[in-house]
Design a protein around this motif. Structure first.
Motif, PDB file in Angstrom:
ATOM      1  N   GLY A 115     -14.296   4.907   8.774  1.00  0.00           N
ATOM      2  CA  GLY A 115     -14.586   4.766   7.355  1.00  0.00           C
ATOM      3  C   GLY A 115     -14.966   3.357   6.955  1.00  0.00           C
ATOM      4  O   GLY A 115     -15.455   3.129   5.839  1.00  0.00           O
ATOM      5  N   GLY A 116     -14.743   2.406   7.852  1.00  0.00           N
ATOM      6  CA  GLY A 116     -15.064   1.022   7.562  1.00  0.00           C
ATOM      7  C   GLY A 116     -16.521   0.689   7.808  1.00  0.00           C
ATOM      8  O   GLY A 116     -17.326   1.560   8.154  1.00  0.00           O
ATOM      9  N   SER A 117     -16.856  -0.585   7.638  1.00  0.00           N
ATOM     10  CA  SER A 117     -18.237  -1.057   7.771  1.00  0.00           C
ATOM     11  C   SER A 117     -18.304  -2.277   8.663  1.00  0.00           C
ATOM     12  O   SER A 117     -17.306  -3.003   8.823  1.00  0.00           O
ATOM     13  CB  SER A 117     -18.808  -1.425   6.397  1.00  0.00           C
ATOM     14  N   ARG A 134     -26.146   6.109   6.876  1.00  0.00           N
ATOM     15  CA  ARG A 134     -25.012   5.250   7.215  1.00  0.00           C
ATOM     16  C   ARG A 134     -25.443   3.905   7.792  1.00  0.00           C
ATOM     17  O   ARG A 134     -24.594   3.098   8.181  1.00  0.00           O
ATOM     18  CB  ARG A 134     -24.092   5.948   8.223  1.00  0.00           C
ATOM     19  N   VAL A 135     -26.728   3.661   7.826  1.00  0.00           N
ATOM     20  CA  VAL A 135     -27.199   2.428   8.439  1.00  0.00           C
ATOM     21  C   VAL A 135     -28.385   1.869   7.662  1.00  0.00           C
ATOM     22  O   VAL A 135     -29.221   2.620   7.155  1.00  0.00           O
ATOM     23  CB  VAL A 135     -27.571   2.669   9.915  1.00  0.00           C
ATOM     24  N   THR A 136     -28.428   0.560   7.557  1.00  0.00           N
ATOM     25  CA  THR A 136     -29.551  -0.142   6.955  1.00  0.00           C
ATOM     26  C   THR A 136     -29.947  -1.275   7.880  1.00  0.00           C
ATOM     27  O   THR A 136     -29.082  -2.057   8.298  1.00  0.00           O
ATOM     28  CB  THR A 136     -29.170  -0.719   5.583  1.00  0.00           C
ATOM     29  N   LEU A 195     -18.239   4.133   9.246  1.00  0.00           N
ATOM     30  CA  LEU A 195     -18.259   4.295  10.680  1.00  0.00           C
ATOM     31  C   LEU A 195     -17.312   5.401  11.131  1.00  0.00           C
ATOM     32  O   LEU A 195     -16.294   5.674  10.483  1.00  0.00           O
ATOM     33  CB  LEU A 195     -17.882   2.979  11.367  1.00  0.00           C
ATOM     34  N   LYS A 196     -17.682   6.030  12.249  1.00  0.00           N
ATOM     35  CA  LYS A 196     -16.905   7.104  12.834  1.00  0.00           C
ATOM     36  C   LYS A 196     -16.486   6.692  14.247  1.00  0.00           C
ATOM     37  O   LYS A 196     -17.161   5.854  14.874  1.00  0.00           O
ATOM     38  CB  LYS A 196     -17.746   8.374  12.918  1.00  0.00           C
ATOM     39  N   PRO A 197     -15.425   7.277  14.777  1.00  0.00           N
ATOM     40  CA  PRO A 197     -15.014   6.937  16.147  1.00  0.00           C
ATOM     41  C   PRO A 197     -16.137   7.125  17.169  1.00  0.00           C
ATOM     42  O   PRO A 197     -16.227   6.353  18.137  1.00  0.00           O
ATOM     43  CB  PRO A 197     -13.849   7.900  16.411  1.00  0.00           C
ATOM     44  N   GLU A 198     -17.005   8.088  16.948  1.00  0.00           N
ATOM     45  CA  GLU A 198     -18.112   8.319  17.887  1.00  0.00           C
ATOM     46  C   GLU A 198     -19.185   7.228  17.830  1.00  0.00           C
ATOM     47  O   GLU A 198     -20.108   7.217  18.638  1.00  0.00           O
ATOM     48  CB  GLU A 198     -18.755   9.693  17.660  1.00  0.00           C
ATOM     49  N   ASP A 199     -19.067   6.318  16.880  1.00  0.00           N
ATOM     50  CA  ASP A 199     -19.978   5.175  16.835  1.00  0.00           C
ATOM     51  C   ASP A 199     -19.534   4.059  17.781  1.00  0.00           C
ATOM     52  O   ASP A 199     -20.232   3.054  17.920  1.00  0.00           O
ATOM     53  CB  ASP A 199     -20.072   4.612  15.409  1.00  0.00           C
ATOM     54  N   THR A 200     -18.389   4.231  18.402  1.00  0.00           N
ATOM     55  CA  THR A 200     -17.895   3.230  19.357  1.00  0.00           C
ATOM     56  C   THR A 200     -18.873   3.081  20.514  1.00  0.00           C
ATOM     57  O   THR A 200     -19.245   4.060  21.158  1.00  0.00           O
ATOM     58  CB  THR A 200     -16.512   3.646  19.893  1.00  0.00           C
ATOM     59  N   ALA A 201     -19.315   1.857  20.749  1.00  0.00           N
ATOM     60  CA  ALA A 201     -20.319   1.597  21.781  1.00  0.00           C
ATOM     61  C   ALA A 201     -20.567   0.094  21.865  1.00  0.00           C
ATOM     62  O   ALA A 201     -20.113  -0.671  21.012  1.00  0.00           O
ATOM     63  CB  ALA A 201     -21.634   2.297  21.444  1.00  0.00           C
ATOM     64  N   ILE A 202     -21.294  -0.284  22.894  1.00  0.00           N
ATOM     65  CA  ILE A 202     -21.858  -1.624  22.937  1.00  0.00           C
ATOM     66  C   ILE A 202     -23.213  -1.542  22.250  1.00  0.00           C
ATOM     67  O   ILE A 202     -24.026  -0.671  22.573  1.00  0.00           O
ATOM     68  CB  ILE A 202     -22.022  -2.122  24.381  1.00  0.00           C
ATOM     69  N   GLN A 248     -19.676  -5.517  21.272  1.00  0.00           N
ATOM     70  CA  GLN A 248     -18.844  -4.307  21.279  1.00  0.00           C
ATOM     71  C   GLN A 248     -18.430  -3.924  19.866  1.00  0.00           C
ATOM     72  O   GLN A 248     -17.931  -4.767  19.101  1.00  0.00           O
ATOM     73  CB  GLN A 248     -17.591  -4.541  22.130  1.00  0.00           C
ATOM     74  N   VAL A 249     -18.621  -2.649  19.558  1.00  0.00           N
ATOM     75  CA  VAL A 249     -18.128  -2.079  18.304  1.00  0.00           C
ATOM     76  C   VAL A 249     -17.143  -0.976  18.668  1.00  0.00           C
ATOM     77  O   VAL A 249     -17.479  -0.055  19.410  1.00  0.00           O
ATOM     78  CB  VAL A 249     -19.277  -1.494  17.455  1.00  0.00           C
ATOM     79  N   THR A 250     -15.923  -1.096  18.157  1.00  0.00           N
ATOM     80  CA  THR A 250     -14.892  -0.101  18.413  1.00  0.00           C
ATOM     81  C   THR A 250     -14.381   0.431  17.084  1.00  0.00           C
ATOM     82  O   THR A 250     -13.942  -0.355  16.234  1.00  0.00           O
ATOM     83  CB  THR A 250     -13.728  -0.694  19.221  1.00  0.00           C
ATOM     84  N   VAL A 251     -14.460   1.740  16.921  1.00  0.00           N
ATOM     85  CA  VAL A 251     -14.019   2.376  15.689  1.00  0.00           C
ATOM     86  C   VAL A 251     -12.791   3.219  15.998  1.00  0.00           C
ATOM     87  O   VAL A 251     -12.846   4.163  16.785  1.00  0.00           O
ATOM     88  CB  VAL A 251     -15.130   3.256  15.084  1.00  0.00           C
ATOM     89  N   SER A 252     -11.685   2.854  15.399  1.00  0.00           N
ATOM     90  CA  SER A 252     -10.440   3.580  15.644  1.00  0.00           C
ATOM     91  C   SER A 252     -10.267   4.702  14.625  1.00  0.00           C
ATOM     92  O   SER A 252     -10.710   4.590  13.475  1.00  0.00           O
ATOM     93  CB  SER A 252      -9.257   2.619  15.564  1.00  0.00           C
ATOM     94  N   SER A 253      -9.614   5.759  15.069  1.00  0.00           N
ATOM     95  CA  SER A 253      -9.431   6.923  14.192  1.00  0.00           C
ATOM     96  C   SER A 253      -8.137   6.816  13.407  1.00  0.00           C
ATOM     97  O   SER A 253      -7.302   5.953  13.634  1.00  0.00           O
ATOM     98  CB  SER A 253      -9.412   8.201  15.026  1.00  0.00           C
TER      99      SER A 253
END
Length: 128
Positions: A15-17, A67-69, A86-93, A123-128
Motif C-alpha cells: 500500500g506504500g509508495s 500505479r506508476v508514473t 505497491l503490492k508484495p508481488e512488486d518485490t524485485a530488483i 532492490q524494492v521489497t514490499v512486505s505484506s
C-alpha cells in the motif's frame, strides 16, 4: 560511455509508495528512450515503464497501469519512476536501461532486447 545509476529502492509496506531515480550520463539524453525493468525472484526480467525523452511519450506494463508514473528531468539527465500503491508481488530488483530512439519505430520499449545499455539495479521489497 553510457552510464546509468538507479536508486531509491528500499523496504516498504504493501500500500506504500516509492520513487525510483535513474541518473544518466555519457550520451545525448534527448536522443534516447529510458526504460524501467524489474526482475523478481525466479522470474524473467520484465518491462515496467518507458519514456521517450524528446517527446515525453510513455508506456507502462498492464500490471502497473494506474500505479506508476514515469517522468524525466532534462536538466538533471534523470528519469523517475513513482510507484504506488505497491503490492508484495512488486518485490524485485529494478533496473533502468537506455536505448537510442529510432525515428519511425513505434514500439513500446518495454522489452529488454530493445535496449543496449543497463545500469545496476536497486532492490524494492514490499512486505505484506
Amino acid at each position: 560511455e553510457v552510464q546509468l545509476q538507479a536508486s531509491g529502492g528500499g523496504l516498504v509496506q504493501a500500500g506504500g509508495s516509492l520513487r525510483l531515480s535513474c541518473a544518466a550520463s555519457g550520451f545525448t539524453f534527448e536522443d534516447y528512450v529510458i526504460g524501467w525493468f524489474r526482475q523478481g525472484p525466479g522470474k524473467e526480467r520484465e518491462g515496467v515503464s518507458s519514456i521517450r525523452i524528446r517527446d515525453g511519450s510513455t508506456y507502462h506494463v498492464d500490471s502497473m497501469k494506474g500505479r506508476v508514473t514515469i517522468s524525466s528531468d532534462r536538466a538533471k539527465n534523470s528519469v523517475y519512476l513513482q510507484m504506488g500503491p505497491l503490492k508484495p508481488e512488486d518485490t524485485a530488483i529494478y533496473f533502468c536501461a537506455a536505448a537510442r530512439s529510432i525515428p519511425g519505430y513505434d514500439g513500446t520499449y518495454l522489452y529488454p532486447w530493445e535496449y543496449d545499455d543497463w545500469g545496476p539495479g536497486t532492490q524494492v521489497t514490499v512486505s505484506s
